[in-house]
Design a protein around this motif. Structure first.
Motif, PDB file in Angstrom:
ATOM      1  N   UNK A  20       9.530   0.294  -8.068  1.00 34.87           N
ATOM      2  CA  UNK A  20      10.907   0.626  -7.706  1.00 34.87           C
ATOM      3  C   UNK A  20      11.035   2.100  -7.321  1.00 34.87           C
ATOM      4  N   UNK A  21      10.379   2.970  -8.067  1.00 32.78           N
ATOM      5  CA  UNK A  21      10.492   4.406  -7.769  1.00 32.78           C
ATOM      6  C   UNK A  21       9.924   4.720  -6.391  1.00 32.78           C
ATOM      7  N   UNK A  22       8.814   4.087  -6.046  1.00 37.56           N
ATOM      8  CA  UNK A  22       8.214   4.316  -4.738  1.00 37.56           C
ATOM      9  C   UNK A  22       9.076   3.746  -3.622  1.00 37.56           C
ATOM     10  N   UNK A  23       9.613   2.553  -3.846  1.00 39.51           N
ATOM     11  CA  UNK A  23      10.486   1.940  -2.835  1.00 39.51           C
ATOM     12  C   UNK A  23      11.686   2.841  -2.573  1.00 39.51           C
ATOM     13  N   UNK A  24      12.254   3.361  -3.639  1.00 43.57           N
ATOM     14  CA  UNK A  24      13.415   4.242  -3.502  1.00 43.57           C
ATOM     15  C   UNK A  24      13.043   5.523  -2.769  1.00 43.57           C
ATOM     16  N   UNK A  25      11.897   6.110  -3.112  1.00 45.48           N
ATOM     17  CA  UNK A  25      11.496   7.379  -2.508  1.00 45.48           C
ATOM     18  C   UNK A  25      11.160   7.238  -1.034  1.00 45.48           C
ATOM     19  N   UNK A  26      10.703   6.060  -0.617  1.00 48.29           N
ATOM     20  CA  UNK A  26      10.262   5.874   0.763  1.00 48.29           C
ATOM     21  C   UNK A  26      11.238   5.049   1.587  1.00 48.29           C
ATOM     22  N   UNK A  27      12.424   4.876   1.070  1.00 48.63           N
ATOM     23  CA  UNK A  27      13.449   4.140   1.811  1.00 48.63           C
ATOM     24  C   UNK A  27      13.940   4.954   3.004  1.00 48.63           C
ATOM     25  N   UNK A  28      13.959   4.325   4.186  1.00 48.15           N
ATOM     26  CA  UNK A  28      14.432   4.974   5.408  1.00 48.15           C
ATOM     27  C   UNK A  28      15.654   4.261   6.001  1.00 48.15           C
TER      28      UNK A  28
ATOM     29  N   UNK B  78      -3.818  -0.788 -11.024  1.00 47.34           N
ATOM     30  CA  UNK B  78      -2.668  -0.136 -10.394  1.00 47.34           C
ATOM     31  C   UNK B  78      -2.288  -0.914  -9.129  1.00 47.34           C
ATOM     32  N   UNK B  79      -1.794  -2.139  -9.277  1.00 47.11           N
ATOM     33  CA  UNK B  79      -1.453  -2.927  -8.084  1.00 47.11           C
ATOM     34  C   UNK B  79      -0.354  -2.292  -7.246  1.00 47.11           C
ATOM     35  N   UNK B  80       0.414  -1.404  -7.851  1.00 46.98           N
ATOM     36  CA  UNK B  80       1.467  -0.720  -7.103  1.00 46.98           C
ATOM     37  C   UNK B  80       0.907   0.309  -6.126  1.00 46.98           C
ATOM     38  N   UNK B  81      -0.407   0.588  -6.197  1.00 46.10           N
ATOM     39  CA  UNK B  81      -1.042   1.532  -5.285  1.00 46.10           C
ATOM     40  C   UNK B  81      -1.928   0.821  -4.254  1.00 46.10           C
ATOM     41  N   UNK B  82      -1.636  -0.439  -3.999  1.00 45.45           N
ATOM     42  CA  UNK B  82      -2.413  -1.222  -3.032  1.00 45.45           C
ATOM     43  C   UNK B  82      -2.351  -0.589  -1.652  1.00 45.45           C
ATOM     44  N   UNK B  83      -3.447  -0.740  -0.914  1.00 45.32           N
ATOM     45  CA  UNK B  83      -3.538  -0.251   0.455  1.00 45.32           C
ATOM     46  C   UNK B  83      -3.538  -1.424   1.429  1.00 45.32           C
ATOM     47  N   UNK B  84      -3.009  -1.182   2.615  1.00 54.18           N
ATOM     48  CA  UNK B  84      -3.010  -2.206   3.654  1.00 54.18           C
ATOM     49  C   UNK B  84      -2.793  -1.563   5.010  1.00 54.18           C
ATOM     50  N   UNK B  85      -2.761  -2.394   6.044  1.00 51.44           N
ATOM     51  CA  UNK B  85      -2.442  -1.935   7.386  1.00 51.44           C
ATOM     52  C   UNK B  85      -2.070  -3.146   8.216  1.00 51.44           C
ATOM     53  N   UNK B  86      -1.133  -2.957   9.139  1.00 51.86           N
ATOM     54  CA  UNK B  86      -0.769  -3.975  10.114  1.00 51.86           C
ATOM     55  C   UNK B  86      -1.423  -3.575  11.443  1.00 51.86           C
ATOM     56  N   UNK B  87      -2.073  -4.495  12.157  1.00 49.43           N
ATOM     57  CA  UNK B  87      -2.810  -4.079  13.363  1.00 49.43           C
ATOM     58  C   UNK B  87      -1.957  -3.430  14.442  1.00 49.43           C
TER      59      UNK B  87
END
Length: 817
Positions: free
Chosen positions: A802-810, A762-771
């Motif tokens: 795409x669905x996630x990008x659309x849902x979290x677009x600000x 599920x690469x679309x569920x990758x986790x990350x963080x910017x310091x």
């Protein structure tokens, strides 16, 4: 009108003016914020480019073709990070004093001396001829056009106004210069080689014995017991020195060059690369049955952070990537098919070479059997508020003369620098361009082979089930028996390079039977010796031991590995001297010694043992080494990885000559020095933290602040810096919130520059963080919004579907031709 009424009216006027001034200032700052909604005209586009910003300020860019994609990328990157781009190019090209004044002259002189500017100009000139061909170079020029269009049409960043920085176009030479700076920031040679040479030449082999210079074909993870002591130059070792050369005359200038090297990036506020963790687990060991990739490159902290994230998409290409300033190629990335992380190889790709000068002609040096002239060029260094300076920069057949970095020091013996960055083709941008498009082992291996300098470990996986690691670098072939850990003799053949090894000879693994690969800056396995300045093996051994427990790994339990704060280094260092510590401590101090005895090496937030250990080590090293080395070389050595390896060897050898204090008439013993260091430790901690040792918590003295270049000056630190945050973790544990060796308190200087976890089921569920945050523009909402996440060990999603990008677009921004 009465005086009272005049005062009231005056106060009202001042208040109105303050409100108006504040409103004007707010409007002025608002004009500089990134635009994340609406439409913008961008010349050169073939078709509109759609940009959707998510809740963390990450742009998700959709373009019809690559030229449009990279032109848009440059524009968007610049509106978040233009000042960072400006500072990086000025640092790399030796142009900081032009805007920051005389205190940066030494930094500029150093980077001019290194030859980065000249080499970058050569690379840019060669690249200009191939911009019509699809690929990395064409993408670079489209990207730079986007950067320059932003700069030309938008208000200058606030920092430009404060510092009086003029706008000027960004060029390919700037990008190649920054690549040179990044290659230089890995080079430990400037600190380590002068220090080891001073120990060898001024003190002798008995003092050198504590330093670990061996190559182990099976790699550091299966090395001998850490406290074992061995000959520092064993027979047949690639690190064996060719003769006992004496370079006492070059020690002072090299110590000054090392100090300049250390201060350079700190003064400029530009991050340096330090180390990293990465591992990849095959589907046979994961809960999902697909590979899992983890990575957290370790880089010095700053505001803004080093990485800028962007999700790129055309009909033919997609990548969620982490970008460096002024570089269109993601150095970290993933998509639905594959992904990779990086760690620092730590191979030694810099040699310092002492030349023999012709007594009859100081511009000639002896090369094997004849006198050869050095070349020289002049460069103009502009200084804010002062006349221009003209630098004369010399070069021998071995490379640039580093003495020229020290003002007024021509030196009786010039020291040249051979550096792989200056001597290889280094198509590193092509490598990362291809890596972002690689989905097979063959494609990824070929891409990694194009990374020549700096040396990087590429840890890679794909959704088809492959895992791999390649130590990517162009490795020089040195004459047999030559030790590049010391300054080399230019008058003999030991500084020669016989060619470069083929990439297939580099350390690497593809789909190993154990089902996982760990890369953590330790010396890798390999039959061909690769000299380097490798980190302690304990961090890698800790990760290796945890990964080999037999559990099934997933995104959730992998977080615990990245956040782990323990190795056995501290307890193993202390074990031989526990009786001496008990003898040194007073009755009231015995509970503190027992806290060290019970310590498992974990740098937990509420622990007292790490506080005691760090201060004790600092005092012990100061007591044992400073009298032999002197202030300059001790400070130089204190900042090297060589000291991490030397400490356990020193403590395990009670007869080492280091224990004697040369400044006293009597001969001190190990017990004497342990007692001295313990008493100094308690005195320092009581003076710093108070008499109540119950309050000596690790997180009280170990904090993380993301410092902006302007934040070095009060009161600007209150505006531009982010932090401080109390944090667990520490130097050379998996959660590598690293502190420098020295007296407490210990601010974090480098650590995870991002933490990424990608399960290719599920690469679309990758986790990350910017310091810190995506934006480098104060006071933008995304300037520091992720800093608390990093400090608390929390993650966020990296939206790919795409669905996630659309849902979290600000925010929706459309770039139009």
């Amino acid at each position: 009108m009465s005086a009272g009424r005049w005062l009231k009216r005056g106060a009202l006027t001042v208040a109105v003016l303050a409100v108006l001034g504040g409103a004007a200032a707010a409007w002025h700052l608002h004009q500089k914020l990134p635009q994340r909604d609406g439409e913008i005209r961008l010349s050169g586009l073939v078709a509109p480019v759609t940009v959707r910003y998510d809740e963390w300020g990450v742009p998700h860019i959709d373009a019809r073709n690559e030229d449009d994609l990279y032109r848009a990328l440059g524009y968007l990157h610049a509106q978040d990070r233009l000042f960072q781009m400006e500072m990086l190019r000025r640092l790399a090209r030796g142009e900081l004093a032009e805007v920051l004044g005389p205190k940066l002259v030494d930094t500029d002189r150093l980077f001019r001396t290194l030859g980065i500017r000249q080499r970058a100009d050569e690379l840019a000139q060669a690249s200009a001829a191939i911009t019509a061909q699809p690929g990395a170079v064409r993408a670079l020029y489209a990207y730079l056009d986007g950067v320059n269009q932003y700069q030309a049409t938008r208000p200058a960043p606030l920092e430009f106004e404060i510092l009086g920085i003029p706008k000027r176009p960004f060029t390919a030479t700037d990008t190649y210069s920054i690549a040179g700076y990044l290659a230089y920031s890995f080079a430990a040679a400037f600190r380590t080689e002068p220090a080891l040479t001073a120990v060898r030449d001024q003190l002798g082999p008995e003092y050198l014995r504590i330093f670990d210079l061996d190559w182990r074909p099976s790699g550091a993870l299966s090395m001998q017991a850490m406290n074992a002591s061995s000959d520092p130059s064993p027979r047949g070792s690639p690190a064996r020195s060719a003769g006992a050369n004496r370079f006492a005359d070059v020690a002072p200038v090299l110590a000054r060059v090392a100090a300049l090297s250390e201060r350079a990036a700190s003064l400029a506020g530009v991050p340096q690369f330090e180390g990293s963790n990465a591992w990849v687990v095959s589907g046979s060991r994961t809960a999902s049955g697909k590979p899992l990739l983890a990575g957290d490159p370790h880089i010095a902290y700053s505001a803004p952070a080093v990485w800028w994230e962007a999700h790129l998409r055309t009909p033919q290409f997609e990548l969620y990537g982490h970008h460096l300033a002024l570089n269109p190629m993601a150095l970290l990335g993933h998509n639905q098919r594959a992904g990779w992380s990086l760690t620092m190889f730590q191979n030694d790709d810099v040699d310092l070479i002492a030349e023999k000068v012709n007594p009859a002609n100081p511009n000639e040096v002896w090369i094997k059997d004849r006198w050869v002239p050095m070349t020289a060029r002049q460069e103009v260094l502009k200084v804010k508020g002062e006349p221009d300076q003209v630098l004369t920069l010399r070069r021998s057949p071995h490379g640039p003369i580093v003495n020229d970095a020290v003002p007024g020091d021509r030196g009786e013996r010039p020291v040249a620098m051979w550096w792989a960055f200056l001597e290889t083709e280094n198509p590193v941008m092509d490598g990362f361009y291809q890596l972002g498009r690689a989905s097979t082992l063959d494609q990824a291996r070929d891409a990694a082979s194009k990374i020549h300098a700096p040396g990087l470990n590429v840890v890679w996986a794909n959704a088809s089930g492959d895992i791999a690691w390649w130590a990517a670098a162009r490795l020089p072939q040195r004459p047999e028996g030559v030790n590049p850990s010391f300054v080399l003799d230019g008058s003999t053949g030991e500084a020669d390079k016989l060619g470069f090894l083929p990439f297939s000879a580099n350390p690497h693994e593809e789909n190993p039977a154990r089902g996982y690969i760990v890369s953590a800056n330790f010396q890798p396995p390999g039959e061909v010796p690769v000299p380097g300045y490798y980190n302690l093996a304990e961090r890698g051994r800790r990760l290796d031991g945890l990964l080999n427990q037999g559990k099934r790994w997933d995104i959730q339990n992998s977080q615990a590995l990245q956040l782990d704060v323990q190795t056995d280094y501290g307890p193993r260092v202390l074990q031989p001297i526990i009786p001496l510590l008990r003898g040194a401590a007073s009755a009231e101090e015995q509970p503190l010694v027992e806290a060290l005895v019970r310590w498992n090496g974990a740098y937990k937030a509420d622990a007292v043992a790490p506080v005691l250990f760090q201060q004790f080590v600092a005092e012990l090293l100061r007591a044992t080494m400073k009298d032999e080395l002197g202030e300059a070389q001790f400070e130089n050595l204190r900042r090297t990885r060589a000291l991490d390896h030397a400490l356990p060897r020193l403590i395990a050898d009670s007869d080492s000559p280091w224990w004697d204090d040369r400044s006293t008439p009597q001969r001190e013993t190990q017990a004497d020095m342990v007692r001295r260091a313990w008493k100094a430790t308690i005195a320092h901690l009581q003076a710093t933290l108070g008499a109540d040792s119950a309050k000596w918590r690790w997180d009280a003295v170990h904090t993380l602040t993301h410092e902006h270049p302007l934040g070095k000056q009060k009161p600007l630190d209150k505006l531009f810096n982010v932090g401080p945050f109390p944090v667990a973790g520490g130097h050379e544990v998996p959660n590598n919130f690293a502190q420098r060796n020295g007296s407490g308190p210990w601010p974090v200087v480098y650590g995870p520059s991002t933490r990424r976890l990608i399960d290719f089921a599920k690469p679309q569920e990758a986790l990350g963080v910017n310091p810190v945050g995506q934006s480098g523009v104060w006071p933008d909402a995304h300037y520091g919004d992720q800093a608390p996440l990093l400090a608390k060990g929390q993650y966020r999603r990296e939206w790919l579907n795409e669905a996630d990008v659309q849902a979290h677009s600000r925010g929706l921004l459309v770039l139009k031709p």
